[in-house]
Scaffold this active site. Structure first.
Site, PDB file in Angstrom:
ATOM      1  N   GLU A 104      12.666  -7.071 -27.781  1.00  0.00           N
ATOM      2  CA  GLU A 104      12.751  -6.545 -26.415  1.00  0.00           C
ATOM      3  C   GLU A 104      13.439  -5.186 -26.428  1.00  0.00           C
ATOM      4  OE1 GLU A 104      14.113  -9.499 -23.498  1.00  0.00           O
ATOM      5  OE2 GLU A 104      15.210  -7.921 -22.472  1.00  0.00           O
ATOM      6  N   ASP A 106      15.017  -2.532 -23.593  1.00  0.00           N
ATOM      7  CA  ASP A 106      15.387  -2.567 -22.170  1.00  0.00           C
ATOM      8  C   ASP A 106      15.975  -1.290 -21.617  1.00  0.00           C
ATOM      9  OD1 ASP A 106      15.034  -5.355 -21.837  1.00  0.00           O
ATOM     10  OD2 ASP A 106      16.992  -5.719 -22.743  1.00  0.00           O
ATOM     11  N   GLU A 108      17.945  -0.940 -18.007  1.00  0.00           N
ATOM     12  CA  GLU A 108      18.399  -1.659 -16.818  1.00  0.00           C
ATOM     13  C   GLU A 108      19.278  -0.720 -16.002  1.00  0.00           C
ATOM     14  OE1 GLU A 108      18.634  -6.339 -17.837  1.00  0.00           O
ATOM     15  OE2 GLU A 108      20.078  -5.105 -18.886  1.00  0.00           O
TER      16      GLU A 108
END
Ligand SMILES: *[C@@H]1O[C@H](CO)[C@@H](O)[C@H](O)[C@H]1NC(C)=O
Ligand SMILES: *[C@@H]1O[C@H](CO)[C@@H](O)[C@H](O)[C@H]1NC(C)=O
Ligand SMILES: *[C@@H]1O[C@H](CO)[C@@H](O)[C@H](O)[C@H]1NC(C)=O
Length: 287
Positions: A104, A106, A108
């Site tokens: 993953e 990311d 955010e």
């Protein structure tokens, strides 16, 4: 079939030095993405699919994901974050493979009270292991305009970029025995949700529902990456992101990264000795 498919949905690609500029205005949401979180009224498709809004209110969070999976490429999205009081909201833009032992990558965005700075948190999971958070402030107001957030991902490195400025690099350190996301195809995701148990000052500041609906706006739904299917040869495909000059940062990008790290970084797992009694091995490697 053994053929890697290079999916370039940009109508016209013009090479400007290190980047590909797409006239992304022409790519609509439906071409590459589907709604997955929230009911339809929480994902508003505007301008015939050129603009999309994610809505968070007390009824529902919201999200979308790519129809296809990709293995290596350049993933980009233009986002205008939730304006005014966004404390407690989390707007996520990321890539992820399926469980178990997933990979993953990311972005955010952690909201804040009006006038207080957003935090951009990045994280990398490889073979199911994450815990690699870094946090920066941005050098502009991400709610005032669209800015682009992109991930260049090839077999040698992952570069997280904000308006083409690298803010983080994760190198392939397989030589050190470390996992690297190189074999699991990922989908692209975005979502807007309530993260007030942790996001704003460690969960101290709660989301104020009287300020709902919270709205994040998206543009540029082009995907410039190797679309994966059984037998794809994405790892060796000749996509521009796989070329030698993207195997390491050039000196200009390296100094931009250092500028971000020196001026805007507010948290780095690499220096969090409370969490990690021994420094994670990739941290002592040069970017
Ligand atoms: C991203 O932003 C930069 C700076 O505003 C701009 O030069 C570049 O063309 C943008 N890229 C995309 C893919 O929109
Ligand atoms: C919100 O603003 C406060 C005060 O300026 C700051 O300490 C914090 O890092 C900001 N960001 C988040 C996500 O809490
Ligand atoms: C939530 O927002 C309303 C309207 O701006 C305000 O009156 C109220 O004090 C806020 N609540 C908290 C807990 O800050």
């Amino acid at each position: 079939m053994g053929v890697g498919i290079l999916l370039t949905v940009c109508i016209v690609g013009v090479v400007f030095g290190i980047g590909v500029q797409c006239f992304a205005q022409s790519v609509t949401f439906d071409q590459s993405y589907v709604i997955t979180g929230g009911t339809n009224d929480h994902v508003k498709i505007l301008d015939g699919g050129l603009t999309v809004q994610l809505v968070l209110d007390q009824a529902s969070a919201s999200g979308f994901e790519s129809k296809n999976k990709y293995l290596f490429g350049h993933i980009s999205m233009n986002i205008k974050l939730v304006p005014d009081d966004s404390a407690g909201t989390v707007t996520a833009f990321y890539m992820s493979s399926d469980s178990p032992n997933h990979d993953e990558l990311d972005f955010e965005f952690l909201g804040n009270s009006s006038g207080q700075p957003y935090i951009l948190q990045t994280n990398v999971f490889a073979n199911g292991i994450g815990d690699r958070e870094q946090r920066i402030y941005l050098w502009f107001d991400p709610t005032a305009n669209f800015y682009n957030y992109s991930i260049l991902w090839n077999p040698e490195q992952v570069i997280f970029q904000v308006d083409d400025i690298p803010v983080r690099v994760f190198k392939n350190n397989a030589a050190l025995g470390l996992a690297y996301p190189s074999s699991q195809a990922m989908r692209i995701y975005s979502s807007l949700w309530n993260g007030d148990s942790w996001a704003t000052r460690g969960g101290l500041q709660k989301l104020n529902w009287t300020h709902a609906p919270f709205i994040a706006t998206y543009e540029d739904f082009s995907v410039d990456a190797c679309q994966w299917s059984d037998g794809s040869v994405c790892a060796t495909s000749n996509g521009w992101w796989n070329q030698l000059n993207f195997h390491a940062l050039d000196s200009k990008s390296q100094s931009q990264l250092e500028w971000v790290q020196q001026n805007y970084m507010v948290y780095d797992y690499c220096t969090d000795t409370k969490r990690f009694s021994t420094t994670p091995p990739e941290c002592s490697q040069k970017n």
